[in-house]
Design a protein around this motif. Structure first.
Motif, PDB file in Angstrom:
ATOM      1  N   HIS A  84      51.157  30.986  52.863  1.00 18.92           N
ATOM      2  CA  HIS A  84      51.295  32.407  52.514  1.00 18.92           C
ATOM      3  C   HIS A  84      50.426  32.763  51.318  1.00 18.92           C
ATOM      4  N   THR A  85      50.469  31.951  50.273  1.00 15.08           N
ATOM      5  CA  THR A  85      49.686  32.221  49.064  1.00 15.08           C
ATOM      6  C   THR A  85      48.192  32.147  49.358  1.00 15.08           C
ATOM      7  N   ALA A  86      47.782  31.150  50.136  1.00 14.78           N
ATOM      8  CA  ALA A  86      46.364  31.013  50.493  1.00 14.78           C
ATOM      9  C   ALA A  86      45.886  32.228  51.294  1.00 14.78           C
ATOM     10  N   GLU A  87      46.714  32.736  52.197  1.00 17.55           N
ATOM     11  CA  GLU A  87      46.349  33.918  52.981  1.00 17.55           C
ATOM     12  C   GLU A  87      46.184  35.141  52.076  1.00 17.55           C
ATOM     13  N   ARG A  88      47.077  35.283  51.100  1.00 18.21           N
ATOM     14  CA  ARG A  88      46.977  36.401  50.149  1.00 18.21           C
ATOM     15  C   ARG A  88      45.707  36.287  49.314  1.00 18.21           C
ATOM     16  N   ARG A  90      42.906  34.742  50.138  1.00 15.16           N
ATOM     17  CA  ARG A  90      41.759  35.023  51.002  1.00 15.16           C
ATOM     18  C   ARG A  90      41.614  36.524  51.252  1.00 15.16           C
ATOM     19  N   SER A  91      42.733  37.199  51.473  1.00 17.52           N
ATOM     20  CA  SER A  91      42.699  38.634  51.716  1.00 17.52           C
ATOM     21  C   SER A  91      42.171  39.392  50.498  1.00 17.52           C
ATOM     22  N   LEU A  92      42.626  39.013  49.317  1.00 19.13           N
ATOM     23  CA  LEU A  92      42.134  39.653  48.096  1.00 19.13           C
ATOM     24  C   LEU A  92      40.646  39.429  47.919  1.00 19.13           C
ATOM     25  N   LEU A  93      40.191  38.223  48.201  1.00 23.42           N
ATOM     26  CA  LEU A  93      38.774  37.904  48.078  1.00 23.42           C
ATOM     27  C   LEU A  93      37.945  38.715  49.068  1.00 23.42           C
ATOM     28  N   GLU A  94      38.424  38.853  50.290  1.00 23.12           N
ATOM     29  CA  GLU A  94      37.689  39.598  51.315  1.00 23.12           C
ATOM     30  C   GLU A  94      37.581  41.084  50.988  1.00 23.12           C
ATOM     31  N   HIS A  95      38.544  41.614  50.244  1.00 26.80           N
ATOM     32  CA  HIS A  95      38.526  43.039  49.933  1.00 26.80           C
ATOM     33  C   HIS A  95      37.837  43.355  48.613  1.00 26.80           C
ATOM     34  N   GLY A  96      37.410  42.339  47.886  1.00 27.97           N
ATOM     35  CA  GLY A  96      36.700  42.559  46.631  1.00 27.97           C
ATOM     36  C   GLY A  96      35.268  42.998  46.897  1.00 27.97           C
ATOM     37  N   ASP A  98      32.585  42.327  44.923  1.00 30.57           N
ATOM     38  CA  ASP A  98      31.626  41.309  44.516  1.00 30.57           C
ATOM     39  C   ASP A  98      32.279  39.934  44.617  1.00 30.57           C
ATOM     40  N   ARG A  99      32.138  39.313  45.767  1.00 29.81           N
ATOM     41  CA  ARG A  99      32.783  38.033  46.063  1.00 29.81           C
ATOM     42  C   ARG A  99      32.399  36.956  45.047  1.00 29.81           C
ATOM     43  N   GLU A 100      31.120  36.887  44.697  1.00 32.19           N
ATOM     44  CA  GLU A 100      30.662  35.873  43.743  1.00 32.19           C
ATOM     45  C   GLU A 100      31.306  36.073  42.376  1.00 32.19           C
ATOM     46  N   ALA A 101      31.396  37.316  41.933  1.00 34.58           N
ATOM     47  CA  ALA A 101      32.012  37.598  40.625  1.00 34.58           C
ATOM     48  C   ALA A 101      33.488  37.214  40.625  1.00 34.58           C
ATOM     49  N   VAL A 102      34.178  37.505  41.714  1.00 36.47           N
ATOM     50  CA  VAL A 102      35.603  37.166  41.807  1.00 36.47           C
ATOM     51  C   VAL A 102      35.791  35.656  41.770  1.00 36.47           C
ATOM     52  N   LEU A 103      35.017  34.926  42.575  1.00 36.28           N
ATOM     53  CA  LEU A 103      35.132  33.465  42.591  1.00 36.28           C
ATOM     54  C   LEU A 103      34.747  32.862  41.238  1.00 36.28           C
ATOM     55  N   THR A 104      33.686  33.395  40.617  1.00 40.70           N
ATOM     56  CA  THR A 104      33.268  32.900  39.307  1.00 40.70           C
ATOM     57  C   THR A 104      34.371  33.097  38.281  1.00 40.70           C
ATOM     58  N   ARG A 105      34.983  34.264  38.262  1.00 41.29           N
ATOM     59  CA  ARG A 105      36.061  34.527  37.312  1.00 41.29           C
ATOM     60  C   ARG A 105      37.266  33.642  37.599  1.00 41.29           C
ATOM     61  N   PHE A 106      37.593  33.486  38.874  1.00 40.76           N
ATOM     62  CA  PHE A 106      38.727  32.644  39.260  1.00 40.76           C
ATOM     63  C   PHE A 106      38.531  31.214  38.753  1.00 40.76           C
ATOM     64  N   VAL A 107      37.361  30.638  39.031  1.00 42.72           N
ATOM     65  CA  VAL A 107      37.092  29.256  38.630  1.00 42.72           C
ATOM     66  C   VAL A 107      37.061  29.136  37.108  1.00 42.72           C
ATOM     67  N   SER A 108      36.514  30.126  36.425  1.00 42.51           N
ATOM     68  CA  SER A 108      36.410  30.051  34.965  1.00 42.51           C
ATOM     69  C   SER A 108      37.778  30.088  34.287  1.00 42.51           C
ATOM     70  N   GLU A 109      38.786  30.582  34.980  1.00 44.69           N
ATOM     71  CA  GLU A 109      40.119  30.678  34.393  1.00 44.69           C
ATOM     72  C   GLU A 109      41.052  29.557  34.832  1.00 44.69           C
ATOM     73  N   LEU A 110      40.540  28.590  35.606  1.00 40.25           N
ATOM     74  CA  LEU A 110      41.352  27.448  36.020  1.00 40.25           C
ATOM     75  C   LEU A 110      41.536  26.479  34.857  1.00 40.25           C
ATOM     76  N   SER A 111      42.663  25.798  34.850  1.00 33.21           N
ATOM     77  CA  SER A 111      42.849  24.715  33.878  1.00 33.21           C
ATOM     78  C   SER A 111      41.899  23.589  34.262  1.00 33.21           C
ATOM     79  N   GLU A 112      41.656  22.663  33.344  1.00 33.54           N
ATOM     80  CA  GLU A 112      40.763  21.540  33.639  1.00 33.54           C
ATOM     81  C   GLU A 112      41.291  20.726  34.816  1.00 33.54           C
ATOM     82  N   GLU A 113      42.616  20.534  34.865  1.00 29.34           N
ATOM     83  CA  GLU A 113      43.217  19.769  35.958  1.00 29.34           C
ATOM     84  C   GLU A 113      43.029  20.469  37.303  1.00 29.34           C
ATOM     85  N   ASP A 114      43.231  21.788  37.328  1.00 27.97           N
ATOM     86  CA  ASP A 114      43.055  22.530  38.579  1.00 27.97           C
ATOM     87  C   ASP A 114      41.587  22.553  38.995  1.00 27.97           C
TER      88      ASP A 114
END
Length: 138
Positions: A84-88, A90-96, A98-114
């Protein structure tokens, strides 16, 4: 006032907040739950009919399955929480816009472990690694 938003001091909750609470109660359950059981697990003093309405909407959206339980139904998630979370996501990413900007921001805010976990998953090495390091081989 917008009917789907909680206004300060009104005690009303947004529909999305109620749906999230109901789903969380069902994901945490080890078996299907009736509307009354779900209501008892939610904070606040929600009316039985409110919980029943939310369950019906989630069922209509295909997010829940239901089984006869006495004169009513018992509900369970149609998919596990991770799906369910993965589908949500993916849906948010598809509706953004600027896909690259969204993914870049997402990755930049991950903890080191994640971030290490994501790197392992993307490289196809999803098993545990010695000392928990993603850059070490098997």
């Amino acid at each position: 006032m917008d009917g789907d938003r909680k206004s300060e001091g009104s005690g009303r909750r947004a529909r999305g907040e109620l749906e999230s609470g109901v789903l969380a109660a069902l994901y945490g359950a080890d078996q299907p739950r009736t509307a009354r059981q779900v209501r008892d697990e939610l904070p606040g003093d929600l009316a039985y009919t409110t919980v029943l309405t939310i369950l019906s909407r989630l069922y209509d959206k295909g997010m829940l399955v239901r089984h006869r339980a006495g004169r009513g139904y018992a509900y369970a998630p149609a998919r596990d929480e991770a799906t369910h979370t993965a589908e949500r996501m993916r849906s948010l990413l598809e509706h953004g816009a600027d896909r690259e900007a969204v993914l870049t921001r997402f990755v930049s805010e991950l903890s080191e472990e994640d971030e290490q976990l994501l790197q392992r998953l993307l490289s196809g090495h999803d098993g545990p690694h010695p000392a928990g390091r993603a850059d070490e081989g098997p």
